[in-house]
Design a protein around this motif. Structure first.
Motif, mmCIF file in Angstrom:
data_model
loop_
_atom_site.group_PDB
_atom_site.id
_atom_site.type_symbol
_atom_site.label_atom_id
_atom_site.label_comp_id
_atom_site.label_asym_id
_atom_site.label_seq_id
_atom_site.Cartn_x
_atom_site.Cartn_y
_atom_site.Cartn_z
ATOM 1 N N HIS A 1 2.596 20.317 -16.215
ATOM 2 C CA HIS A 1 1.954 21.638 -16.256
ATOM 3 C C HIS A 1 2.985 22.757 -16.351
ATOM 4 C CE1 HIS A 1 -2.057 20.132 -15.780
ATOM 5 N NE2 HIS A 1 -1.800 19.550 -14.621
ATOM 6 N N GLU A 2 4.111 22.599 -15.599
ATOM 7 C CA GLU A 2 5.161 23.616 -15.677
ATOM 8 C C GLU A 2 5.766 23.695 -17.069
ATOM 9 O OE1 GLU A 2 7.958 22.702 -12.688
ATOM 10 O OE2 GLU A 2 6.683 23.333 -11.020
ATOM 11 N N LYS A 3 5.963 22.542 -17.689
ATOM 12 C CA LYS A 3 6.498 22.550 -19.058
ATOM 13 C C LYS A 3 5.527 23.208 -20.028
ATOM 14 C CE LYS A 3 10.300 20.542 -17.961
ATOM 15 N NZ LYS A 3 11.543 21.309 -18.015
ATOM 16 N N GLU A 4 4.234 22.920 -19.825
ATOM 17 C CA GLU A 4 3.246 23.582 -20.691
ATOM 18 C C GLU A 4 3.276 25.097 -20.492
ATOM 19 O OE1 GLU A 4 -0.448 21.838 -19.759
ATOM 20 O OE2 GLU A 4 -0.061 19.942 -20.822
ATOM 21 N N ARG A 5 3.405 25.518 -19.220
ATOM 22 C CA ARG A 5 3.494 26.960 -18.975
ATOM 23 C C ARG A 5 4.746 27.554 -19.616
ATOM 24 N NH1 ARG A 5 6.057 29.717 -15.157
ATOM 25 N NH2 ARG A 5 6.613 27.814 -14.029
ATOM 26 N N LEU A 6 5.893 26.823 -19.554
ATOM 27 C CA LEU A 6 7.121 27.291 -20.201
ATOM 28 C C LEU A 6 6.939 27.408 -21.706
ATOM 29 C CD1 LEU A 6 10.108 28.020 -19.945
ATOM 30 C CD2 LEU A 6 10.662 25.590 -20.090
ATOM 31 N N VAL A 7 6.251 26.430 -22.291
ATOM 32 C CA VAL A 7 5.993 26.488 -23.744
ATOM 33 C C VAL A 7 5.112 27.686 -24.081
ATOM 34 C CG1 VAL A 7 4.866 25.290 -25.647
ATOM 35 C CG2 VAL A 7 6.363 24.026 -24.113
ATOM 36 N N ASN A 8 4.106 27.967 -23.212
ATOM 37 C CA ASN A 8 3.259 29.149 -23.449
ATOM 38 C C ASN A 8 4.067 30.435 -23.365
ATOM 39 O OD1 ASN A 8 0.917 27.625 -23.791
ATOM 40 N ND2 ASN A 8 0.528 27.533 -21.594
ATOM 41 N N LYS B 1 0.827 -1.202 0.000
ATOM 42 C CA LYS B 1 0.000 0.000 0.000
ATOM 43 C C LYS B 1 0.868 1.262 0.000
ATOM 44 C CE LYS B 1 -4.044 -1.906 2.407
ATOM 45 N NZ LYS B 1 -4.868 -1.843 3.634
ATOM 46 N N GLN B 2 1.929 1.267 0.810
ATOM 47 C CA GLN B 2 2.816 2.426 0.853
ATOM 48 C C GLN B 2 3.485 2.669 -0.497
ATOM 49 O OE1 GLN B 2 5.545 1.769 4.063
ATOM 50 N NE2 GLN B 2 3.998 2.046 5.680
ATOM 51 N N GLN B 3 3.892 1.544 -1.144
ATOM 52 C CA GLN B 3 4.489 1.699 -2.478
ATOM 53 C C GLN B 3 3.491 2.294 -3.456
ATOM 54 O OE1 GLN B 3 5.991 -2.097 -3.628
ATOM 55 N NE2 GLN B 3 7.695 -2.092 -2.148
ATOM 56 N N VAL B 4 2.217 1.828 -3.351
ATOM 57 C CA VAL B 4 1.186 2.387 -4.247
ATOM 58 C C VAL B 4 1.010 3.877 -3.979
ATOM 59 C CG1 VAL B 4 -1.264 2.327 -4.809
ATOM 60 C CG2 VAL B 4 0.022 0.185 -4.591
ATOM 61 N N LEU B 5 1.012 4.289 -2.673
ATOM 62 C CA LEU B 5 0.872 5.707 -2.351
ATOM 63 C C LEU B 5 2.041 6.526 -2.888
ATOM 64 C CD1 LEU B 5 -0.442 5.481 1.336
ATOM 65 C CD2 LEU B 5 -1.730 6.143 -0.707
ATOM 66 N N SER B 6 3.280 5.979 -2.747
ATOM 67 C CA SER B 6 4.452 6.686 -3.289
ATOM 68 C C SER B 6 4.362 6.836 -4.801
ATOM 69 C CB SER B 6 5.734 5.941 -2.902
ATOM 70 O OG SER B 6 5.738 4.647 -3.499
ATOM 71 N N LEU B 7 3.866 5.768 -5.454
ATOM 72 C CA LEU B 7 3.685 5.873 -6.912
ATOM 73 C C LEU B 7 2.660 6.941 -7.271
ATOM 74 C CD1 LEU B 7 3.718 2.108 -7.959
ATOM 75 C CD2 LEU B 7 5.476 3.820 -8.417
ATOM 76 N N ARG B 8 1.600 7.043 -6.454
ATOM 77 C CA ARG B 8 0.616 8.091 -6.718
ATOM 78 C C ARG B 8 1.233 9.480 -6.544
ATOM 79 N NH1 ARG B 8 -4.635 5.648 -3.422
ATOM 80 N NH2 ARG B 8 -5.105 3.954 -4.919
ATOM 81 N N ARG B 9 2.052 9.632 -5.483
ATOM 82 C CA ARG B 9 2.702 10.939 -5.303
ATOM 83 C C ARG B 9 3.638 11.266 -6.455
ATOM 84 N NH1 ARG B 9 2.863 9.192 0.188
ATOM 85 N NH2 ARG B 9 4.993 8.388 -0.089
ATOM 86 N N GLU B 10 4.398 10.265 -6.899
ATOM 87 C CA GLU B 10 5.279 10.501 -8.051
ATOM 88 C C GLU B 10 4.469 10.864 -9.283
ATOM 89 O OE1 GLU B 10 7.621 7.037 -8.542
ATOM 90 O OE2 GLU B 10 8.852 7.365 -6.750
ATOM 91 N N ASN B 11 3.314 10.200 -9.438
ATOM 92 C CA ASN B 11 2.461 10.539 -10.575
ATOM 93 C C ASN B 11 1.980 11.986 -10.477
ATOM 94 O OD1 ASN B 11 0.961 10.342 -12.847
ATOM 95 N ND2 ASN B 11 -0.637 9.059 -11.986
ATOM 96 N N GLY B 12 1.659 12.430 -9.235
ATOM 97 C CA GLY B 12 1.239 13.816 -9.048
ATOM 98 C C GLY B 12 2.360 14.802 -9.387
ATOM 99 N N THR B 13 3.605 14.466 -8.940
ATOM 100 C CA THR B 13 4.739 15.340 -9.290
ATOM 101 C C THR B 13 4.951 15.402 -10.781
ATOM 102 O OG1 THR B 13 6.227 13.449 -8.950
ATOM 103 C CG2 THR B 13 5.879 14.952 -7.088
ATOM 104 N N LEU B 14 4.788 14.252 -11.436
ATOM 105 C CA LEU B 14 4.924 14.262 -12.907
ATOM 106 C C LEU B 14 3.862 15.157 -13.546
ATOM 107 C CD1 LEU B 14 5.682 10.508 -13.693
ATOM 108 C CD2 LEU B 14 7.238 12.439 -13.905
ATOM 109 N N ASP B 15 2.636 15.117 -12.994
ATOM 110 C CA ASP B 15 1.591 15.992 -13.534
ATOM 111 C C ASP B 15 1.957 17.462 -13.373
ATOM 112 O OD1 ASP B 15 0.059 13.840 -14.307
ATOM 113 O OD2 ASP B 15 -1.070 13.749 -12.427
#
Length: 610
Positions: A315-322, A297-311
């Motif tokens: 978004h930051e890259k999209e803002r840089l492109v804009n 379960k903890q590994q799944v939660l860490s993966l979710r957090r990493e997925n959130g950081t990737l999101d």
């Protein structure tokens, strides 16, 4: 032999008889003259002149004998050798104090007559203190005669002519250097344009290959994900059916054996302790399995957090492109505002615009790829959520089985078998979870690689714009420098200390014709199939940007150290339009360009706008 010790313009308070005091600027020149005939002697010459009035001249010659009488009259404590330096020190004190409202040291030029320039005058150095005005030195100067004034004017004219010759030589040498540097600059720019063509072709081929390979990889991964999903669903359905059938069988067997177990309850009392020990072991195993489930379960939660950081990173890259898009829009607006000043580089701007459009298309393609990868990551996260549901369901089954074990102590053997099967199923699910995590990491690596490619592409675009802007500024600066040198040379040739003759009609025609001999650069669009040198039809082949100097015929250009080849630079194609020197066509009456500060060619970047 004459040595000049001091030559500066100072503010002097002029006092004349029956006139108000006024301030004027007078140039004081102190010279030390050595005479060897008939005996070795030294004379100190003090000369007062006015830069605005050429007939204003006062002279004073002090020999060593005259200095002795001056020393006795004014109570001086120094000898003739140190008198010039002390006199200069007093003048420097006057220079430092002349900007103040109440100066401490002041120069006074007193004339006994009503007007200055018709008799002798006294030059006084006065110090003002709280008690009185203290005169440190007073020198009586005689007004220059006609012969002395003519001799002074002749010396001034000779020095001006000598300076004029030196300036002409320096200008000629500068024009030669600029011509050579301009030719070298044009050669370097042509090489850069060829390198840009080569890099553009290589980059296009590499982009097409990467896009095709990426599309193939995406289709293959999508098929694999679909196969994995269908396989997991089939396995889960089969497992559910097996568990239900096993549960039904176990319930029927337990009901059949309930009567038998009640009769044999006494016999199993002795085996109770063994069963208790076995239960304790099973409890320990169950605790271990729960800990492993918690870690999962903890590994799944860490993966979710990493997925959130990737999101967030996406978004930051999209803002840089804009931001880059807005910056490109600002640059386009600036280019439109400067169209009147850069008409000669219109084709270069068109080529740059096309290159920008291609890069923007590539950026949009990369954004689509990133969105596809994000969709893949979301689907994987949904699969992880389903796996978590399966694990929770298995944990509930395990808890139900443990309760049955507590109630039915006599069925420990069958329950051990069921727990073993459940542990194997949990192990398989954990293995599948690890494989899913590994696949997710591979997707994250692919996303990072695509982001690096996007940043490299944007960096190349910025470098291309900087090189384009630098090349435009270099061409503009060279054109303005040549025009200024031509105008300054003509002004120096026309200006002299002699009285100019009365203007005649022929002279007016000559001046009108020379005003048309200004240097202009005209960009020529090369025809297809011809080199930029032979683009002009009917004209002899001329090297690009080669300028014909009216005096010496040498090319002009910057020094080669400003155009050294850089390994990390990206040249621009089509930057070198053919330039021809037009000496017969007059300058167009357009708005003049902003003035450029003069300076050595060792820092051309200081003259570029922006």
């Amino acid at each position: 032999m004459t040595e000049i010790l001091f030559n500066k313009a100072l503010h002097v308070l002029v006092k004349c008889k029956d006139c108000d005091d006024r301030r004027s600027t007078v140039r004081i020149c102190i010279e030390l003259q050595f005479n060897s005939n008939p005996v070795h002697r030294r004379d100190l010459i003090v000369r007062l002149t006015d830069d605005a009035d050429l007939y204003f001249l006062y002279n004073l010659i002090i020999s060593e004998e005259d200095f002795q009488s001056l020393k006795v009259q004014q109570g001086l404590l120094i000898d003739f050798a140190s008198f010039p330096q002390k006199f200069i020190d007093l003048l420097d004190q006057c220079i430092t104090e002349q900007g103040k409202d109440n100066p401490r040291f002041l120069l006074q030029l007193c004339c006994p007559s009503t007007t200055l320039g018709h008799g002798p005058a006294s030059l006084n150095i006065v110090e003002t203190n709280a008690f009185k005005h203290l005169t440190h030195l007073s020198l009586k100067l005689l007004h220059g005669t006609d012969v002395e004034i003519k001799k002074f004017l002749a010396s001034c004219l000779a020095s001006v002519k000598e300076e004029k010759l030196l300036l002409e030589q320096k200008l000629r040498q500068t024009e030669e250097d600029l011509s050579r540097q301009l030719s070298y600059t044009q050669q370097t720019l042509s090489e850069k344009s060829r390198e840009l063509d080569k890099l553009r072709s290589e980059w296009t081929a590499q982009t097409t290959s990467l896009s095709s390979r990426h599309s193939q990889d995406m289709t293959a991964e999508r098929e694999k994900a679909l196969e994995t999903q269908t396989r997991l669903q089939q396995q889960n359905e089969q497992l559910r059916r097996e568990l239900e059938s096993a549960h039904l069988r176990n319930t029927q067997q337990l009901q059949d054996r309930l009567a038998e177990l009640e009769s044999s309850n006494r016999d199993l009392t002795e085996k109770k302790y063994k069963s208790d020990s076995a239960i304790r072991d099973l409890k320990a195993k169950l605790v271990g399995l729960e800990e492993e489930s918690q870690r999962a379960k903890q590994q799944v939660l860490s993966l979710r957090r990493e997925n959130g950081t990737l999101d967030t990173e996406c978004h930051e890259k999209e803002r840089l492109v804009n931001q880059l898009h807005t910056r490109v829009a600002v640059l386009e607006q600036e280019i439109k505002d400067k169209d009147q000043l850069v008409l000669r580089t219109k084709e270069v701007l068109d080529a740059t615009q096309q290159q920008k459009n291609t890069v923007e298309g590539n950026v949009e393609g990369k954004q689509l790829q990133i969105s596809k990868l994000e969709a893949t990551v979301k689907s994987l996260s949904e699969e992880l959520i389903k796996a978590n549901g399966i694990i929770k369901k298995l944990q509930g089954d395990m808890k139900a089985l443990v309760g049955k074990i507590k109630v039915k102590n006599t069925v420990t053997v069958s329950q051990e078998k069921l727990l073993q099967e459940t542990a194997e199923t949990l192990h398989r699910e954990q293995k599948e979870l690890q494989e899913t995590q590994q696949l997710l990491r591979q997707r994250e690596e692919e996303v990072s690689k695509l982001k690096e490619q996007l940043e490299a592409t944007v960096q190349k675009l910025d470098e291309s714009r900087e090189v384009l802007k630098t090349n435009e500024n270099v061409i503009t600066w060279l054109n303005k420098q040549l025009n200024e040198n031509q105008l300054s040379r003509k002004q120096e040739n026309a200006g002299a200390f002699e009285t100019p003759p009365a203007p005649s009609s022929g002279a007016g025609l000559r001046m009108g014709s020379t005003s048309h001999n200004l240097v202009q650069f005209h960009p020529v669009v090369p025809k297809p199939g011809l080199s930029p040198i032979e683009a002009k039809e009917g004209s002899p082949p001329v090297h690009r940007g080669q300028l014909a100097n009216k005096e010496n015929g040498e090319p002009a250009g910057l020094e080669s150290k400003y155009f050294e080849r850089r390994d990390d630079s990206i040249p621009l194609r089509g930057l070198i339009p053919s330039m021809h020197l037009n000496r017969d066509i007059p300058m167009p009456s357009t708005k003049p360009a902003p003035p450029i500060k003069s300076g050595p060619p060792s820092a051309p970047s200081a003259y570029f706008p922006g």
